[in-house]
Structures are given as structure tokens and as C-alpha cells.
Design an enzyme around this catalytic site. Structure first.
Site, short mmCIF file in Angstrom:
data_model
loop_
_atom_site.label_atom_id
_atom_site.label_comp_id
_atom_site.label_asym_id
_atom_site.label_seq_id
_atom_site.Cartn_x
_atom_site.Cartn_y
_atom_site.Cartn_z
N GLY A 7 0.65 -1.29 0.03
CA GLY A 7 0.01 -0.04 0.05
C GLY A 7 0.88 1.30 0.06
N ALA A 8 1.85 1.43 0.73
CA ALA A 8 2.86 2.32 0.97
C ALA A 8 3.59 2.50 -0.44
CB ALA A 8 3.66 2.09 2.07
N GLN A 189 5.27 -9.48 -21.05
CA GLN A 189 4.19 -9.53 -22.05
C GLN A 189 3.42 -8.42 -22.18
OE1 GLN A 189 5.24 -12.84 -20.66
NE2 GLN A 189 6.73 -12.60 -22.62
N ASP A 217 3.68 -2.87 -7.87
CA ASP A 217 3.16 -1.58 -7.07
C ASP A 217 3.35 -0.33 -7.84
OD1 ASP A 217 2.61 -3.35 -4.95
OD2 ASP A 217 4.48 -2.92 -4.09
N GLY A 252 15.42 -1.76 -5.19
CA GLY A 252 14.43 -1.26 -4.32
C GLY A 252 13.35 -1.23 -4.80
#
Length: 272
Positions: A7-8, A189, A217, A252
Site C-alpha cells: 500500500g505504501a 508480455q 506496485d 529497491g
């Protein structure tokens, strides 16, 4: 030691692209809380909805192979406290938001409390997948999943059906099961988008991957920003494909995310 959490990461990715982002979540009372909040603060995310609870902050232990692929072990920590009561306490923020993004690193009752409070669009990334009320899954618009996650969600919605063989069959089956729109991520892809207008194949942006941690994310944060700006789902997915690829070229998660003005890698011409 770097800031993270799905979420962060998604919040930071959206904020670095000039999204107006408010985070709902929790950190612990340990030293890692400040590490966890550092990237959010630097990106300008509103942290009014992030509370401090007694105990450890959530932690992910990440190993990265030579080809850039990652393996992650997650310890929930304070994230386990983001329950229905905390979600309900953020009612005003949720109702005022054009897009509400949720993933699977909070408890089931926290996730299931969301759809009734969302007046905009519910971008749901069930990762990791857990057993949820089917009505919550059907409230997703879009549902953003990889192939493994998609199969698990589909098994919940249509437990007696035969598993589809291809990505196209998977997204069609999810739509037929009552989900308004789907983004199926396919790694190198690209992705496959299904909405009321049909199926849309979104190409990848070819890069040399250094570390794929948090690239998914970044994809979701960018997708949310595109949708909040009023872009169509396929157009937002094209931006997300570029942003996710950019993130894979750095080490990271949050430190590898692009800001507005950074040059994004071009999408492949094939299937464009």
C-alpha cells in the site's frame, strides 16, 4: 533497510506522479516506523489516516536473484490492525476520493468494509489473495491481478467451473463472473485489459531489469493516477506499463519510482 509495504509503495508511486494521495494504514512503535514513513513523507502523501499501534511495524524480507526477480517473506506487524473499525473511521476521506486503492496486506474485515464507503472507483489488488465476500470482489473496478492471483479469485467466484487456459479466457471469465473491469498483468508480455468496450492488449516497455521489487506496485500507483485524471482504463494501463518498467531498472521499491518529468521507457511496438 528501505521503506516499503504494498500500500505504501502504491501511494508513493501515485504521489510521485503528482497524484493527490491520502494513506490509510498503521505503523508500530519500533524504529522501523520512521523508515516505513520516510518515503511517504518525501513523496508528499497525506498521513493523517496512518495511526501508530503498539508493537512492530510491518516488515518484508526481500531476496533478489541475478536476473532481477525477487522472493519476499512478509511479516504483517501493525498492518494486521487495519481492520473494519479503522477503515470506517476514514469514511470522509474514502467518500471524497476519486480512486480508492486496496491490496491484500490488511485483514479481511478491513477490505470487506471498503466497498460500502467508496463513492468513486475501487481499484482492488488482491495480493496476497485471501478468501473474501464475492460481493467485494465484484465491486472491484478494476480488479488488478497477475495470472496466479486471477486463477485464485476466479476459483472463489466460480468454484465449479473449469479453469481457463489462456489470459484472454481468464479475463473474460472474470468479467462474466460479475467484475466490471480487469487488468491482468503478464510481466514482460505487458498486460491484458478487459472492460465493457472489450479486450485490450497493452504492450510492455522493454528494459533490462535490475530489481523487480515493487514494480507491480508502481504499475498500480500509475494506473490509479491515470484513472483519477479521467483517462480510459487502457490508456491508464499504458502509462502504468511504462512506470512499472522504469521501476524495474532501479534497486529497491520506492527509491526506483519515477517522478513527473522523468523520461519513461517507450512501449514495445508489437501489439501497440
Amino acid at each position: 533497510m528501505l521503506p516499503g509495504g504494498k500500500g505504501a509503495n502504491q501511494a508513493v508511486a501515485a504521489a510521485k506522479l503528482d497524484g493527490d494521495v491520502r494513506m490509510i494504514g498503521a505503523v508500530g512503535t519500533d524504529a522501523q516506523a520512521q523508515v516505513g514513513l520516510a518515503g511517504l513523507r518525501a513523496a508528499g502523501v497525506d498521513l493523517t489516516g496512518v495511526r501508530e499501534v503498539e508493537g512492530p511495524t510491518g516488515l518484508a524480507i526481500v531476496t533478489v536473484a541475478e536476473d532481477g526477480e525477487n522472493s519476499i517473506v512478509v511479516i504483517a506487524g501493525a498492518n494486521a490492525s487495519v481492520d473494519a473499525a479503522q477503515v470506517a473511521s476514514a469514511k470522509e476521506v474514502l467518500e471524497a476520493s476519486a480512486i480508492v486503492v486496496c491490496q491484500g496486506e490488511i485483514p479481511r474485515d478491513g477490505i470487506e468494509a471498503l466497498p460500502a464507503l467508496v463513492t468513486g472507483r475501487f481499484l482492488h489488488n488482491p495480493a496476497p489473495v485471501m478468501e473474501l465476500d464475492p460481493a467485494v470482489l465484484r465491486a472491484s473496478n478494476p480488479l488488478v491481478v497477475n495470472e496466479h492471483e486471477a486463477a485464485l479469485v476466479l476459483a472463489q467466484l466460480t468454484p465449479d467451473a473449469e479453469a481457463p487456459d489462456s489470459p484472454e479466457q481468464i479475463v473474460r471469465a472474470l468479467r462474466e463472473a460479475g467484475i466490471a473491469s480487469v487488468v491482468l498483468t503478464l510481466g514482460a508480455q505487458g498486460s491484458l485489459v478487459a472492460d465493457p468496450e472489450g479486450l485490450h492488449r497493452i504492450p510492455a516497455a522493454p528494459v533490462t531489469a535490475v530489481d523487480t521489487t515493487g514494480a507491480g506496485d508502481a504499475f498500480i500507483g500509475a494506473l490509479a493516477v491515470g484513472l483519477a485524471r479521467g483517462e480510459s482504463l487502457p490508456a491508464a494501463a499504458r502509462l502504468a506499463s511504462q512506470v512499472g518498467a522504469y521501476a524495474a531498472t532501479g534497486n529497491g521499491a520506492q527509491p526506483s519510482y519515477p517522478s513527473t518529468g522523468d523520461e519513461l521507457p517507450p512501449l514495445a511496438e508489437v501489439n501497440a
